[in-house]
Write an enzyme that holds these catalytic residues in place. Structure first.
Site, PDB file in Angstrom:
ATOM      1  N   PHE A 231       0.864  -1.196   0.000  1.00 16.73           N
ATOM      2  CA  PHE A 231       0.000   0.000   0.000  1.00 16.73           C
ATOM      3  C   PHE A 231       0.895   1.239   0.000  1.00 16.73           C
ATOM      4  CE2 PHE A 231      -2.068  -3.468   2.319  1.00 16.73           C
ATOM      5  CZ  PHE A 231      -3.269  -3.597   1.646  1.00 16.73           C
ATOM      6  N   CYS A 342      -5.317   2.585  10.036  1.00 22.89           N
ATOM      7  CA  CYS A 342      -5.751   3.980  10.203  1.00 22.89           C
ATOM      8  C   CYS A 342      -7.276   4.057  10.292  1.00 22.89           C
ATOM      9  CB  CYS A 342      -5.205   4.860   9.081  1.00 22.89           C
ATOM     10  SG  CYS A 342      -5.730   4.371   7.451  1.00 22.89           S
TER      11      CYS A 342
HETATM   12  N1  SAH Z   1       1.913   4.326   3.160  1.00 20.10           N
HETATM   13  C1  SAH Z   1       1.476   5.443   2.339  1.00 20.10           C
HETATM   14  C2  SAH Z   1       0.001   5.723   2.482  1.00 20.10           C
HETATM   15  C3  SAH Z   1      -0.921   4.574   2.113  1.00 20.10           C
HETATM   16  S1  SAH Z   1      -2.547   5.080   1.711  1.00 20.10           S
HETATM   17  C4  SAH Z   1       2.328   6.669   2.648  1.00 20.10           C
HETATM   18  O1  SAH Z   1       3.068   6.681   3.645  1.00 20.10           O
HETATM   19  O2  SAH Z   1       2.251   7.627   1.890  1.00 20.10           O
HETATM   20  C5  SAH Z   1      -3.276   3.596   1.176  1.00 20.10           C
HETATM   21  C6  SAH Z   1      -2.932   3.162  -0.243  1.00 20.10           C
HETATM   22  O3  SAH Z   1      -3.494   1.868  -0.431  1.00 20.10           O
HETATM   23  C7  SAH Z   1      -3.509   4.008  -1.361  1.00 20.10           C
HETATM   24  O4  SAH Z   1      -2.468   4.470  -2.179  1.00 20.10           O
HETATM   25  C8  SAH Z   1      -4.425   3.065  -2.176  1.00 20.10           C
HETATM   26  O5  SAH Z   1      -4.318   3.250  -3.575  1.00 20.10           O
HETATM   27  C9  SAH Z   1      -3.868   1.720  -1.803  1.00 20.10           C
HETATM   28  N2  SAH Z   1      -4.780   0.577  -1.877  1.00 20.10           N
HETATM   29  C10 SAH Z   1      -6.059   0.487  -1.427  1.00 20.10           C
HETATM   30  N3  SAH Z   1      -6.520  -0.783  -1.569  1.00 20.10           N
HETATM   31  C11 SAH Z   1      -5.512  -1.511  -2.108  1.00 20.10           C
HETATM   32  C12 SAH Z   1      -5.366  -2.881  -2.468  1.00 20.10           C
HETATM   33  N4  SAH Z   1      -6.351  -3.775  -2.273  1.00 20.10           N
HETATM   34  N5  SAH Z   1      -4.174  -3.274  -2.979  1.00 20.10           N
HETATM   35  C13 SAH Z   1      -3.154  -2.401  -3.160  1.00 20.10           C
HETATM   36  N6  SAH Z   1      -3.250  -1.092  -2.828  1.00 20.10           N
HETATM   37  C14 SAH Z   1      -4.404  -0.665  -2.311  1.00 20.10           C
END
Ligand code: SAH
Length: 399
Positions: A231, A342
């Site tokens: 993610f 979160c």
């Molecule tokens: N760790 C990051 C923030 C993560 S926000 C930082 O520090 O900036 C969560 C992210 O999860 C988003 O970019 C979203 O696109 C992604 N996401 C949501 N569901 C997902 C899934 N099933 N598989 C992969 N990515 C996913």
């Protein structure tokens, strides 16, 4: 703006009999169910909550549509004036000054209840201030927000990110609005690393400042490690890990836009050469990596909020367990893992139980080295614990 504070322009809300506890606990959210009768103009920005004898108990931003009818700013005899709000704004900004430097120019300036300004979030990204107003009363004091930001910080642009579920409930415009020069896209420096932030295209206000200190922790853990960043969004944890001496970083995100931005962020920090960028569903991808017997010395798992509402907590817990279980299987002996939730509705306790269940099913011996939370520019009001949404663990595998 001062006229919205005149008593004739305020809403008068009477507290229902037996509901005194909501005020005694100083929680800033007064729900519609606690209110007996309402009088005054329907479009009032400010509301006063009064008891049966007409004594004022609290004042704050009024909202005719939200279940949170009043967002309290002052209690009892403390008078709510425009000055109270502008001085709180200025004080919030002043509290952040010490965090701003040549190596850090992005900070959360206002964190809603945590800064005694319920409904208002402002992030500063170098020369751009991104504002989220989630309440109808607050919307009417927008000119004051602009004035204070200009006086204190002179941003090139003030960008109102209006695409918020709360604004739909409030029947407020969801179109973005930029005041000032150029576009809201900019480049920030965080702990000496550079990131492009595009508030118009990105998630939330554009960048997750709450993870700043946890990213710095990832940097200290990454030396000589293969790092998996699940993610990844725009690759922030990955960029830190690379800066900390990782031998290889894999960023995984479901969003192509996020991954493209992650690539540019690694480019400008000279670490694309050791990094791979994977657009994939993280749940499927951890299974694939396990099937390929890939192993990592550091895994970061920072999913979006799986539980946006309380009724979703069970389903969310299953999601967190699943992805953590497979992530744990990918850990080399003595590897570390940073794992987060979160979801405001998932308590630290429940999250720890989920991690326990994942470790059990992954058949790994795991210890908690540290509990993690949001950076200190995200204060939480003791009276509004709902503001504490980010929780995490630094885990270590023992075998
Ligand atoms: N760790 C990051 C923030 C993560 S926000 C930082 O520090 O900036 C969560 C992210 O999860 C988003 O970019 C979203 O696109 C992604 N996401 C949501 N569901 C997902 C899934 N099933 N598989 C992969 N990515 C996913």
């Amino acid at each position: 703006m001062d006229e919205i504070f005149l008593s004739s322009n305020r809403k008068r809300l009477s507290l229902r009999r037996g509901k005194d506890r909501v005020v005694a606990n100083r929680h800033p959210w007064i729900f519609a169910g606690a209110i007996g009768s309402e009088s005054g103009p329907p479009d009032a920005a400010i509301g006063d909550l009064v008891d049966g004898d007409g004594r004022r108990l609290a004042s704050g931003f009024y909202s005719p549509h939200s279940d949170i009818r009043l967002r309290v700013l002052t209690f009892a005899e403390e008078e709510l004036t425009a000055e109270v709000i502008t001085s709180r704004l200025a004080a919030s900004i002043a509290r952040r000054r010490a965090l701003l430097s040549d190596s850090n120019d992005a900070v959360r300036l206002v964190n809603a209840e945590g800064d005694d300004l319920s409904g208002l979030v402002i992030d500063l990204y170098n020369d751009v201030a991104v504002v989220e107003i989630s309440n109808a009363g607050l919307e009417q004091i927008k000119p004051a927000v602009i004035d204070v930001l200009r006086q204190e910080l002179r941003p090139r642009q003030i960008y109102f990110n209006n695409d918020l579920p709360a604004r739909r409930v409030e029947k407020l415009s969801t179109d973005p609005e930029g005041i000032g020069e150029g576009t809201p896209a900019t480049t920030i420096v965080e702990n000496g690393l550079r990131f492009e932030v595009d508030p118009a295209a990105g998630q939330k206000t554009g960048f997750f400042l709450d993870q700043r200190e946890n990213r710095q922790l990832a940097r200290t853990l990454a030396s000589g490690k293969r790092v998996l960043n699940l993610f990844s969004y725009t690759g922030a944890f990955g960029v830190y890990a690379a800066a900390g001496g990782a031998t290889h970083v894999e960023n995984v995100d479901g969003s192509q836009v996020a991954i493209e931005q992650a690539r540019r962020n690694h480019d400008i920090n000279q670490s694309s050469n050791i990094t791979t960028f994977t657009i994939a569903d993280a749940f499927a991808h951890v299974r694939k990596l396990d099937a390929e017997k890939q192993r990592f010395g550091l895994v970061v798992c920072d999913p979006p909020a799986f539980a946006k509402r309380r009724v979703e907590v069970d389903r969310a817990a299953r999601g967190y367990k699943d992805v953590n279980l497979y992530a744990m299987r990918l850990l080399e002996p003595r590897a570390t893992m940073l794992t987060f939730s979160c979801s405001g509705h998932m308590s630290l306790d429940l999250f720890q139980k989920v991690i326990f269940a994942a470790a059990l099913d992954a058949d790994r011996r795991i210890s908690i080295l540290r509990r993690l939370t949001a950076a200190p520019d995200h204060p939480v009001s003791i009276y509004c614990p709902e503001g504490e949404y980010l929780k995490g663990f630094l885990l270590e595998v023992r075998e």
